[in-house]
Structures are given as structure tokens and as C-alpha cells.
Enzyme design. Structure first.
Site, PDB file in Angstrom:
ATOM      1  N   LYS A 280       0.019  11.431  14.677  1.00 47.87           N
ATOM      2  CA  LYS A 280       1.734  13.118  14.474  1.00 47.87           C
ATOM      3  C   LYS A 280       0.618  13.772  15.509  1.00 47.87           C
ATOM      4  O   LYS A 280       1.700  14.404  16.108  1.00 47.87           O
ATOM      5  CB  LYS A 280       1.546  13.492  13.187  1.00 47.87           C
ATOM      6  CG  LYS A 280       2.868  14.344  12.872  1.00 47.87           C
ATOM      7  CD  LYS A 280       4.050  14.174  13.348  1.00 47.87           C
ATOM      8  CE  LYS A 280       5.284  14.956  13.621  1.00 47.87           C
ATOM      9  NZ  LYS A 280       4.988  16.343  13.116  1.00 47.87           N
TER      10      LYS A 280
ATOM     11  N   HIS B 181       1.171  12.270  18.694  1.00 47.37           N
ATOM     12  CA  HIS B 181       2.838  13.325  19.101  1.00 47.37           C
ATOM     13  C   HIS B 181       3.387  14.590  19.966  1.00 47.37           C
ATOM     14  O   HIS B 181       3.918  13.886  20.580  1.00 47.37           O
ATOM     15  CB  HIS B 181       3.629  12.315  18.124  1.00 47.37           C
ATOM     16  CG  HIS B 181       4.926  13.091  17.926  1.00 47.37           C
ATOM     17  ND1 HIS B 181       5.509  14.398  17.881  1.00 47.37           N
ATOM     18  CD2 HIS B 181       5.466  11.852  18.337  1.00 47.37           C
ATOM     19  CE1 HIS B 181       6.542  13.881  17.591  1.00 47.37           C
ATOM     20  NE2 HIS B 181       7.315  12.663  17.669  1.00 47.37           N
ATOM     21  N   ASN B 182       2.605  15.228  18.729  1.00 47.72           N
ATOM     22  CA  ASN B 182       3.189  16.273  19.082  1.00 47.72           C
ATOM     23  C   ASN B 182       2.272  16.957  20.295  1.00 47.72           C
ATOM     24  O   ASN B 182       3.156  17.922  21.419  1.00 47.72           O
ATOM     25  CB  ASN B 182       2.606  17.589  18.118  1.00 47.72           C
ATOM     26  CG  ASN B 182       3.442  17.531  16.984  1.00 47.72           C
ATOM     27  OD1 ASN B 182       4.387  15.867  16.658  1.00 47.72           O
ATOM     28  ND2 ASN B 182       3.814  18.680  16.200  1.00 47.72           N
TER      29      ASN B 182
ATOM     30  N   SER C 134       8.438  12.923  11.769  1.00 47.12           N
ATOM     31  CA  SER C 134       8.637  13.680  13.241  1.00 47.12           C
ATOM     32  C   SER C 134      10.405  13.375  13.014  1.00 47.12           C
ATOM     33  O   SER C 134      10.390  12.480  12.694  1.00 47.12           O
ATOM     34  CB  SER C 134       8.035  13.229  13.725  1.00 47.12           C
ATOM     35  OG  SER C 134       8.774  13.774  15.181  1.00 47.12           O
TER      36      SER C 134
ATOM     37  N   GLU D  20       4.866  15.524  23.307  1.00 49.03           N
ATOM     38  CA  GLU D  20       6.220  16.418  23.477  1.00 49.03           C
ATOM     39  C   GLU D  20       6.265  17.641  24.054  1.00 49.03           C
ATOM     40  O   GLU D  20       6.515  17.961  25.072  1.00 49.03           O
ATOM     41  CB  GLU D  20       6.512  16.875  21.612  1.00 49.03           C
ATOM     42  CG  GLU D  20       7.880  17.606  21.516  1.00 49.03           C
ATOM     43  CD  GLU D  20       7.511  17.610  19.686  1.00 49.03           C
ATOM     44  OE1 GLU D  20       7.131  16.539  19.420  1.00 49.03           O
ATOM     45  OE2 GLU D  20       8.091  19.375  18.970  1.00 49.03           O
TER      46      GLU D  20
END
Ligand code: NBP
Length: 484
Positions: A185, A188-189, A130, A192
Site C-alpha cells: 500500500k 501504491h501511494n 485504497s 500515486e
């Protein structure tokens, strides 16, 4: 130049080019290959000129230039191209060699590919990377998972090119087996998506309710970026609101209000539904993007459906301070929910996730990087078994302090007809989470009434199920009990 390369890369696009330049600047020799082979020479003679790169014009040549165990990293379009390259690379590898996928692959694909490659005697890593273009070049957050035996061979390269926090620690560590890296990940997105959505809700309230200019909002975000909300996304919002084009026009006002998405937020929401985790803020953030994309329908509706006329009567500065509290409260909920999802996935897939380590990986280099993540790391350092972030003393106190302002913001937005789906759903989750008793007793009664689904009783031990013949007309047969 060394005769053999430390690592090979397939995929010279935005991420690949910048990541190999980062590796080379840390002393590694990198062999590079791309499907459109002309891009290899263009890169080696262009951005890579005079540097320790070996241009390969075939997969065979790429693999032949690598030190053993060979490490072949792919940064290609997620989906079929990854499977395609795995099959092209495998015949040129030996047992113990490592294939690495650094793209945004969906974690079930990574679980499948890890097994596939391991069955052929090789090792596999699926890693989230990222930080976009700049992160790849200067130091991304790297979240690797897959075959544990592969980690010692890539650890030094990955940790040297990753972002570093103030203490010097790398924003990269081993996440876990199989698809763990890509799962983390993905979350994480999703986070976000949530962080971006709550910021846009604060923006809409300041713009439409308080009537603030972009310059005024720029100042507010600038101030917020010096406090507990200090983060990359607050920082870029500050800059976007202050940005003027060559004609002095404020670009943000000319951007069409339809949000795009590539699917990782949706995957996070689907995963939460599959695992039965209330990931409400991220879910609302995905749906908010979907609603924004229904532009034509919204334009039609706006002409015929009326609502309250937004009008602010209170103390403007107090409301801006309340907005900061609302952002803080909602953000804490979003991370609590995201961690809840990771904990459930870890238990489902047998991953031994290091939750403090994950906060450290996200602390720098990536899009959700923030000071706040340092506090999450501390919470899990203090109690590695922490079942929910809201039960950590520091976050419990923060969210309690935030709630008065946060409630005022949600109430004012609702009264004035301004949509704040993420802030309100987070507040509702918070109220549900801190409730000893929810109205699910009535819900269970309804299920038992129409479908004989049975219920447990407060005056009997858990695990005993009862059925009531509510109408006197039904039979005594109960439906089987199951949890969806
Ligand atoms: P892209 O996602 O645009 O992929 C470009 C690469 O994929 C090129 O090497 C291209 O080869 C190759 N490729 C394509 Br497109 N279709 C292919 C096919 N059918 N078969 C084989 N190769 C194919 O590049 P990117 O933006 O650098 O992203 C790489 C990975 O990193 C993706 O998974 C992405 O989701 C992820 N990621 C991107 C970012 C970002 O900010 N861009 C951030 C984080 C993660 P060609 O040159 O011959 O067309």
C-alpha cells in the site's frame, strides 16, 4: 437481524463508515464502535438506520457480539491509536481471533504488531485500503498482509466488498506475511505521488510554454484518457481543468501552489534509500512537493534570479503528442522502479509477493487504477520471475517508442527553464539502466584515492579488491569493503 455480527469495526470516520456500509450491502452484519461513543448511535440511527448494524458502546460489548473467530477491524488514525486499541481489544479475544488494521500504518509498525498479537495467541492483519471515501463505499482496492492463518477467515468478506475488474476478479488478494500488505500500500501511494507529479509537469508545459487554456487542456486530457494513459488520475485532471464555479471562474487557477503530503511518499523514498533501490521518480515527486511548499522563498527568488523566457517555436500538436509519450515513458519507469523496490523488500523480509496479483489489486478501486496495470499483470503472468518491467518485451517496445518524444519534451523544458524533475529523472534513469558501463569506475578511483576504499577490476574476477597508492605518499593499508 442475526444475533451475532460477522465482523466488528472500530472507527466511524470517513473510511470506517463507508466500509461498513459496503459490507452491510453485501449481506454482512457489522458491529460498530467508536472512541467518541456518541458517534455510534448517530451512525446507527442515521446512515445505518434500518440496516444490519449492531451499535456497541464499549470494546467489551463489541467483542461479545462477534461470531467466532472474532474479527475486529480498526479504521482509526494511524500511529498510537492503533496500538491503543490493540491493547484494549486483546483482553476480550480468544486464541485464533483476528485483529485487522485497515488504516495507513507504516509497515515496520505492522511487522511489530503482527508479532505482538501472534505472541498473545491471536492473529493479525495489516491491510492497505485504497480508493478514499467513494472507494470504501463502492469497492476499494484491499491489500492484506499479516498472519497467513487469518486470511481464509476474512477472504470472503474482503473480496466481496473490493472493487472488481471487467473479468469479475476482485482487487484484493493475500499479499504476504507481516507488514507486506502495508508495504505494498505504501508503494501504491508512492506511485500515486509520481503519477500526479508527471501530470502536473505536462500541465505546466501546456500552460506556460504552449499558452493553452484550461478548456484546451481539458480536451487534451480527455483524449489521453481514451488511450494507453487511460486512468483515474488522468480522468480527474480532465474534470478539474473543465471545472468552473458558480461564477464561471476556473477554480484550479485560484488554488495556492503549495502541495501537502501525509508522509507515505516520504516513507517510500526512505525505504528505497534503506534498500539501495534507485526510486528516482517517486523521490523527485516528494521533493517537488517540498519545493512547492517553500512558497515564500520561491517568491523571493523569482524577484531576483532570472532564467530563459519561455517561448515555443515548434509544432504545437507535435509537442502535445510528445507530451503523451513523455507521460507514458516516465510512467513506465515509475512502475519499473516501484516494482524493483517491492522485489528488494520481498527478498529482505522473506515475503513471497505475487507481482501480477499486486497489479490486479491496483487495477481497480484505487487512486492509481488504470488500464496500464492490466499490461503489468500480463507481463508478470508471462514471466513471474521478470527482474525488471523494462525487460518485458511489451514495455521495452513501449518505452522505446516513447523515447524520441519524451527526449524532445525534456530538452525543450530544460531550454525554456520549466521544471520537469520527474520526467527528466525518469529519462536519466532509463539511460543509466540501459548502459552497460557507467562512470562509477572513476568514482571508485576517487574513493580509493582519498579513503583507500579499494575497487574491483574489469580484468579480474568479481570479489577481488585492489588498492592503488595514487600519490606515492599513502600506505598500502586498504579500508574494509562494505556496501551501504
Ligand atoms: P481519521 O484518520 O481521521 O481517524 C478517525 C478515527 O480515529 C475516529 O474513529 C477517531 O475517534 C479515531 N481517533 C483519533 Br482521530 N485519534 C484517536 C486517538 N488518539 N485514540 C483513539 N482513536 C482516535 O479517519 P479516516 O480518514 O476515516 O481514516 C482512517 C484510516 O484510514 C487512517 O489510517 C487513514 O490514514 C486511512 N485512510 C484514509 C483515507 C481517506 O481518504 N480518508 C484513504 C485511505 C486510507 P473519534 O471519533 O473519537 O475522534
Amino acid at each position: 437481524m442475526k444475533k451475532l455480527a460477522d465482523i466488528g469495526l472500530i472507527g466511524l470516520a470517513v473510511m470506517g463508515e463507508n466500509l461498513v456500509l459496503n459490507m452491510e450491502s453485501h449481506g454482512y452484519t457489522v458491529a460498530v464502535y467508536n472512541r467518541t461513543v456518541a458517534k455510534v448511535d448517530k451512525f446507527v440511527d442515521g446512515r445505518g438506520a434500518g440496516k444490519k448494524f449492531i451499535g456497541a458502546h464499549s470494546i467489551e460489548e463489541l467483542c461479545a457480539t462477534l461470531e467466532r473467530p472474532r474479527k475486529v477491524m480498526m479504521l482509526v488514525k494511524a500511529g498510537d491509536p492503533v496500538d491503543h486499541f490493540i491493547d484494549l481489544v486483546l483482553p476480550h479475544l480468544e486464541p485464533g481471533d483476528i485483529i485487522i488494521d485497515g488504516g495507513n500504518s507504516h509497515f515496520p509498525d505492522t511487522i511489530r504488531r503482527t508479532k505482538y498479537v501472534e505472541n498473545k495467541g491471536m492473529l493479525y492483519i495489516g491491510t492497505g485500503v485504497s480508493g478514499g471515501e467513494e472507494g470504501a463505499l463502492k469497492g476499494p482496492s484491499i491489500m492484506p498482509g499479516g498472519s497467513p492463518d487469518a486470511w481464509p477467515h476474512v477472504k470472503e468478506i474482503f473480496q466481496s466488498i473490493a472493487a472488481k475488474v471487467e473479468s469479475g476478479e476482485a482487487c484484493c488478494d493475500w499479499v504476504g506475511e507481516g507488514g507486506a500488505g502495508h508495504f505494498v500500500k505504501m508503494v501504491h501511494n508512492g506511485i500515486e505521488y509520481g503519477d500526479m507529479q508527471i501530470i502536473t509537469e505536462a500541465y505546466q508545459l501546456m500552460k506556460e510554454l504552449l499558452g493553452m487554456s484550461n478548456d484546451d487542456m481539458h480536451e487534451v486530457f480527455k483524449k489521453w484518457n481514451t488511450g494507453f494513459l487511460d486512468s483515474y488520475l488522468i480522468e480527474i485532471t480532465r474534470d478539474i481543468l473543465g471545472y468552473k464555479d458558480e461564477n464561471g471562474e476556473e477554480t484550479v487557477d485560484f488554488i495556492l501552489d503549495t502541495a501537502g503530503q501525509k508522509g507515505t511518499g516520504k516513507w517510500t523514498g526512505i525505504s528505497a534509500l534503506d534498500l539501495g533501490i534507485p526510486l528516482t521518480l517517486i523521490g523527485e515527486s516528494v521533493f517537488a512537493r517540498c519545493l512547492s511548499a517553500q512558497k515564500d522563498l520561491r517568491v523571493k527568488a523569482s524577484k531576483v534570479i532570472s532564467g530563459p523566457q519561455a517561448e515555443f517555436k515548434g509544432d504545437k500538436q507535435q509537442f502535445i503528442d510528445d507530451l503523451e509519450s513523455a507521460l507514458l515513458g516516465a510512467k513506465i519507469i515509475s512502475y519499473a522502479q516501484g516494482y524493483n523496490l517491492m522485489m528488494e523488500a520481498a527478498s529482505e523480509h522473506g515475503w513471497n509477493l505475487n507481482y501480477g496479483g499486486i497489479a490486479l489489486m491496483w487495477r481497480g478501486g484505487c487512486i492509481i487504477r488504470s488500464v496500464f496495470l492490466g499490461d503489468i499483470k500480463k507481463a508478470f503472468d508471462n514471466n513471474p520471475e521478470l527482474p525488471n518491467l523494462l525487460l518485458d518485451p511489451f514495455f521495452k517496445e513501449k518505452v522505446e517508442q516513447a523515447q524520441a518524444g519524451w527526449r524532445r519534451v525534456c530538452a525543450t523544458a530544460v531550454e525554456n527553464g520549466i521544471p520537469v524533475p520527474a520526467m527528466t529523472s525518469a529519462l536519466t534513469y532509463f539511460d543509466g539502466f540501459r548502459s552497460e558501463r557507467l562512470p562509477a569506475n572513476l568514482l571508485q578511483a576517487q574513493r580509493d584515492y582519498f579513503g583507500a576504499h579499494t575497487y574491483e577490476r574489469v580484468d579480474k574476477p568479481r570479489g577481488e579488491f585492489f588498492h592503488t597508492n595514487w600519490t606515492g605518499r599513502g600506505g598500502d593499508t586498504a579500508s574494509s569493503t562494505y556496501n551501504a
